[in-house]
Every structure is written in C-alpha cells, then in structure tokens.
Design an enzyme around this catalytic site. Structure first.
Site, PDB file in Angstrom:
ATOM      1  N   ALA A 119       0.813  -1.224   0.000  1.00 53.59           N
ATOM      2  CA  ALA A 119       0.000   0.000   0.000  1.00 53.59           C
ATOM      3  C   ALA A 119       0.843   1.269   0.000  1.00 53.59           C
ATOM      4  CB  ALA A 119      -0.928  -0.009   1.210  1.00 53.59           C
ATOM      5  N   ASN A 175       0.995  -3.388   8.167  1.00 51.13           N
ATOM      6  CA  ASN A 175       2.025  -4.222   7.537  1.00 51.13           C
ATOM      7  C   ASN A 175       3.025  -3.369   6.763  1.00 51.13           C
ATOM      8  OD1 ASN A 175       1.303  -7.264   7.863  1.00 51.13           O
ATOM      9  ND2 ASN A 175      -0.637  -6.202   7.557  1.00 51.13           N
ATOM     10  N   HIS A 203      -0.720   7.312   3.825  1.00 48.86           N
ATOM     11  CA  HIS A 203       0.584   6.948   4.395  1.00 48.86           C
ATOM     12  C   HIS A 203       1.572   8.050   4.043  1.00 48.86           C
ATOM     13  CE1 HIS A 203      -0.946   2.946   5.214  1.00 48.86           C
ATOM     14  NE2 HIS A 203      -1.327   2.836   3.951  1.00 48.86           N
TER      15      HIS A 203
HETATM   16  N1  LIG Z   1       1.745  -5.108   2.904  1.00 50.66           N
HETATM   17  C1  LIG Z   1       0.768  -4.249   2.671  1.00 50.66           C
HETATM   18  O1  LIG Z   1       0.978  -3.165   2.131  1.00 50.66           O
HETATM   19  C2  LIG Z   1      -0.626  -4.601   3.026  1.00 50.66           C
HETATM   20  C3  LIG Z   1      -0.946  -5.800   3.631  1.00 50.66           C
HETATM   21  N2  LIG Z   1      -2.239  -6.137   3.912  1.00 50.66           N
HETATM   22  C4  LIG Z   1      -2.519  -7.425   4.529  1.00 50.66           C
HETATM   23  O2  LIG Z   1      -2.907  -8.333   3.517  1.00 50.66           O
HETATM   24  C5  LIG Z   1      -3.704  -9.374   4.078  1.00 50.66           C
HETATM   25  C6  LIG Z   1      -4.943  -9.625   3.214  1.00 50.66           C
HETATM   26  O3  LIG Z   1      -5.771  -8.485   3.218  1.00 50.66           O
HETATM   27  P1  LIG Z   1      -7.327  -8.608   2.847  1.00 50.66           P
HETATM   28  O4  LIG Z   1      -7.514  -9.509   1.708  1.00 50.66           O
HETATM   29  O5  LIG Z   1      -7.858  -7.229   2.764  1.00 50.66           O
HETATM   30  O6  LIG Z   1      -7.892  -9.328   4.173  1.00 50.66           O
HETATM   31  P2  LIG Z   1      -9.295 -10.098   4.339  1.00 50.66           P
HETATM   32  O7  LIG Z   1      -9.536 -10.143   5.801  1.00 50.66           O
HETATM   33  O8  LIG Z   1     -10.322  -9.529   3.444  1.00 50.66           O
HETATM   34  O9  LIG Z   1      -8.980 -11.580   3.804  1.00 50.66           O
HETATM   35  C7  LIG Z   1      -8.114 -12.474   4.456  1.00 50.66           C
HETATM   36  C8  LIG Z   1      -8.567 -13.898   4.178  1.00 50.66           C
HETATM   37  O10 LIG Z   1      -7.557 -14.781   4.654  1.00 50.66           O
HETATM   38  C9  LIG Z   1      -8.161 -15.812   5.428  1.00 50.66           C
HETATM   39  N3  LIG Z   1      -7.221 -16.237   6.469  1.00 50.66           N
HETATM   40  C10 LIG Z   1      -6.760 -15.499   7.508  1.00 50.66           C
HETATM   41  N4  LIG Z   1      -5.922 -16.229   8.253  1.00 50.66           N
HETATM   42  C11 LIG Z   1      -5.841 -17.449   7.659  1.00 50.66           C
HETATM   43  C12 LIG Z   1      -5.139 -18.654   7.975  1.00 50.66           C
HETATM   44  N5  LIG Z   1      -4.366 -18.748   9.064  1.00 50.66           N
HETATM   45  N6  LIG Z   1      -5.271 -19.718   7.145  1.00 50.66           N
HETATM   46  C13 LIG Z   1      -6.068 -19.621   6.050  1.00 50.66           C
HETATM   47  N7  LIG Z   1      -6.784 -18.523   5.717  1.00 50.66           N
HETATM   48  C14 LIG Z   1      -6.658 -17.452   6.519  1.00 50.66           C
HETATM   49  C15 LIG Z   1      -9.430 -15.198   6.016  1.00 50.66           C
HETATM   50  O11 LIG Z   1     -10.392 -16.196   6.328  1.00 50.66           O
HETATM   51  C16 LIG Z   1      -9.879 -14.277   4.891  1.00 50.66           C
HETATM   52  O12 LIG Z   1     -10.739 -14.926   3.972  1.00 50.66           O
HETATM   53  C17 LIG Z   1      -4.024  -8.906   5.514  1.00 50.66           C
HETATM   54  O13 LIG Z   1      -3.147  -9.536   6.449  1.00 50.66           O
HETATM   55  C18 LIG Z   1      -3.714  -7.432   5.469  1.00 50.66           C
HETATM   56  O14 LIG Z   1      -3.399  -6.905   6.721  1.00 50.66           O
HETATM   57  C19 LIG Z   1      -3.264  -5.311   3.551  1.00 50.66           C
HETATM   58  C20 LIG Z   1      -2.992  -4.098   2.973  1.00 50.66           C
HETATM   59  C21 LIG Z   1      -1.664  -3.625   2.716  1.00 50.66           C
HETATM   60  O1  LIG Z   2      -3.720  -1.030   3.051  1.00 50.40           O
HETATM   61  C1  LIG Z   2      -3.148  -0.183   3.746  1.00 50.40           C
HETATM   62  O2  LIG Z   2      -3.297   1.052   3.558  1.00 50.40           O
HETATM   63  C2  LIG Z   2      -2.174  -0.583   4.794  1.00 50.40           C
HETATM   64  C3  LIG Z   2      -2.507  -1.795   5.514  1.00 50.40           C
HETATM   65  O3  LIG Z   2      -3.644  -2.142   5.726  1.00 50.40           O
HETATM   66  C4  LIG Z   2      -1.403  -2.596   6.035  1.00 50.40           C
HETATM   67  O4  LIG Z   2      -0.236  -2.227   5.832  1.00 50.40           O
HETATM   68  O5  LIG Z   2      -1.660  -3.635   6.665  1.00 50.40           O
END
Ligand SMILES: NC(=O)C1=CN([C@@H]2O[C@H](COP(=O)(O)OP(=O)(O)OC[C@H]3O[C@@H](n4cnc5c(N)ncnc54)[C@H](O)[C@@H]3O)[C@@H](O)[C@H]2O)C=CC1
Ligand SMILES: O=C([O-])CC(=O)C(=O)O
Length: 252
Positions: A119, A175, A203
């Site tokens: 992000a 994250n 951010h």
């Molecule tokens: N690095 C970055 O810039 C960013 C990272 N993220 C992270 O990306 C990840 C995904 O985000 P979203 O899709 O929006 O989340 P979400 O909550 O919509 O989807 C996550 C899915 O993973 C499944 N899940 C969670 N833990 C699990 C496990 N131990 N085993 C199997 N399935 C599992 C859940 O049941 C859910 O369906 C989150 O951890 C979020 O914090 C999100 C935004 C930015």
């Molecule tokens: O999507 C974003 O803006 C940031 C976020 O949730 C993450 O880093 O986990």
C-alpha cells in the site's frame, strides 16, 4: 504462464483471482470453507480448506493474502515444498527470530520470500538505507476509524512507537510499516492516526539520511471488500506476479 496457489480468499484474494490475466490461479486455500469455494468457482481453481491438500496442487509460488498468523503458520512449509512465497502480511517478519529462521530456510531451499511495496510507494530505492542507514524513518498512517473497528469524534493518534510493536496491536493495518523497515534496514517509527473525516488510507513517509531527505504521501482508495486494505496493495501484488518472468527488471 505462471501458476499460483492463493493463500487467503478475502478481499485481496478476490482482486487477484479476478484480474489474473497473465497468471493462472490453480488452487485457493482459506480457513473458511465458503470463501475458498466461492473464489475457486470465480477463477476456475481448486478450493482447499486443508493446507496439506492445497500444497499437493500444481503451482510454483504461493501468494499470501491472509494474515500475519498465516505467514507464521505456513511460511516455512511453503518454502520447504520448493516454492517461493509472496507475502502481503509482511508484519509477520517483524519478529527477528521468525524472520531470520524463514530467511535461512529460503536460503537452504534456494527459494525467495517476496514482499511487494503493497500500500505504499518506493520500497525499492529505500533499500539504499541498507548501505547508508537513514537517521530518520517515520511512517504516519491515517485511516478512517471504521477501518480499525472503532469510532472517533476527532483526529486521534492511537499509536506512537516502533513498527514491530505497532504490528502486534494492529496486525491488519500496519504491515506497510514493517515492509518499510525491511527495505530500509531499520525498524520504522510509526504514528497511527484515525480521522473521522478521512476518506482514504493515507501513508506519509519521512526519511532523512546522508543521501538527502524524502517525503512521500500516498492517499490510497480503500479496497471494495475491506476498507482497512488499500486497493493499491492488491494491485501491487498483482504487478509483482505479472513481472516475475519479465526479463526487464525495473527498480532497485
Ligand atoms: N503489505 C501491505 O501493504 C498490506 C498488507 N495487507 C494485509 O494483507 C492481508 C490480506 O488483506 P485482505 O484480503 O484485505 O484481508 P481479508 O480479511 O479480506 O482476507 C483475508 C482472508 O484470509 C483468510 N485467512 C486469515 N488467516 C488465515 C489462515 N491462518 N489460514 C487460512 N486462511 C486465513 C481469512 O479467512 C480471509 O478470507 C491482511 O493480512 C492485510 O493486513 C493489507 C494491505 C496492505
Ligand atoms: O492497506 C493499507 O493502507 C495498509 C494496511 O492495511 C497494512 O499495511 O496492513
């Protein structure tokens, strides 16, 4: 065409699976059975709720879009199966002991742990910090309170401290701060704000070092299925996958 196994069938999982033009999603895995089945039907993949069965399917990289916990639970097994892993929940790597172990396993197996910019913007050149350590590395994140499951009457700072502490309290929201630190080679300082007037996930990155000073502001549109996650994070991982086999590598 690169074949991927998708770990996590939530918001980002949907965006990946329904925009996978130059990649093939062969298998999808989620702890919630309905989610895996629904997404599998959308992208003609095989659904799994059993991790070991998922790992028997045909793909060369696992894309984690699930949770910090999922990286901790399954990361090593993915690498030991002889596959790379792309990690969106980079916060899992804030724990030095876990990260060093996972990196050692990847080295042993000749595999890669890939962290997209997610992000934010510019992780690639922040890596100069590994040669010339920055004196300042600060991330100020502002999100609508509802995306953190809270209410607020006015802009409120809900955390100030180091990224590795912030991710423990907000594993679904910060994250990016851990990814920033992994790129720059030092733990980032974090200010996390909620603002009832905010319509975007903002951010702001402040960096200062011998190379000069940097200010970057990213005003992200929340993604449709999860307002805490910026849409750019899903596009970022899609772009990483699209470029895996491209001989022209742009960025540091
Ligand atoms: N690095 C970055 O810039 C960013 C990272 N993220 C992270 O990306 C990840 C995904 O985000 P979203 O899709 O929006 O989340 P979400 O909550 O919509 O989807 C996550 C899915 O993973 C499944 N899940 C969670 N833990 C699990 C496990 N131990 N085993 C199997 N399935 C599992 C859940 O049941 C859910 O369906 C989150 O951890 C979020 O914090 C999100 C935004 C930015
Ligand atoms: O999507 C974003 O803006 C940031 C976020 O949730 C993450 O880093 O986990």
């Amino acid at each position: 065409m690169i074949k991927i196994g998708l770990l996590g069938c939530g918001n980002v999982g949907h965006i990946i699976a329904t925009n996978a033009e130059s990649i093939q999603v062969t298998a999808v895995f989620d702890i919630i059975p309905g989610r895996a089945e629904e997404l599998a039907a959308l992208c003609h993949a095989q659904p799994y709720t059993d991790f070991d069965a998922f790992m028997q399917d045909d793909f060369s990289i696992v894309v984690e879009a699930a949770s910090v916990d999922a990286v901790r639970i399954y990361g090593e097994a993915v690498l030991r199966s002889g596959r790379d892993i792309a990690v969106l929940s980079a916060g899992a790597l804030a724990d030095d002991e876990f990260r060093e172990h996972l990196v050692e396993v990847a080295r042993e197996m000749g595999k890669k742990i890939r962290i997209p910019s997610g992000a934010i913007i510019g992780l690639d050149n922040l890596k100069v910090g590994q040669i010339s350590p920055p004196r300042q590395l600060l991330l100020r994140t502002t999100k609508p309170p509802a995306s953190l499951g809270m209410t607020a009457e006015a802009p409120t700072e809900i955390f100030k401290g180091l990224a590795h502490e912030c991710i423990k309290q907000y594993p679904k929201n910060i994250n990016v701060a851990v990814a920033l630190g992994l790129a720059a080679g030092r733990d980032a300082d974090v200010e996390l704000w909620v603002d009832p007037a905010a319509e975007r996930n903002t951010h702001e990155i402040f960096v200062e070092g011998d190379f000069g000073d940097i200010y970057v502001r990213v005003r992200n549109v929340p993604s449709p299925g999860n307002p805490a996650t910026s849409y750019m994070a899903a596009l970022s991982i899609l772009t990483l996958l699209k470029n895996l086999e491209n001989p022209l590598v742009v960025g540091t």
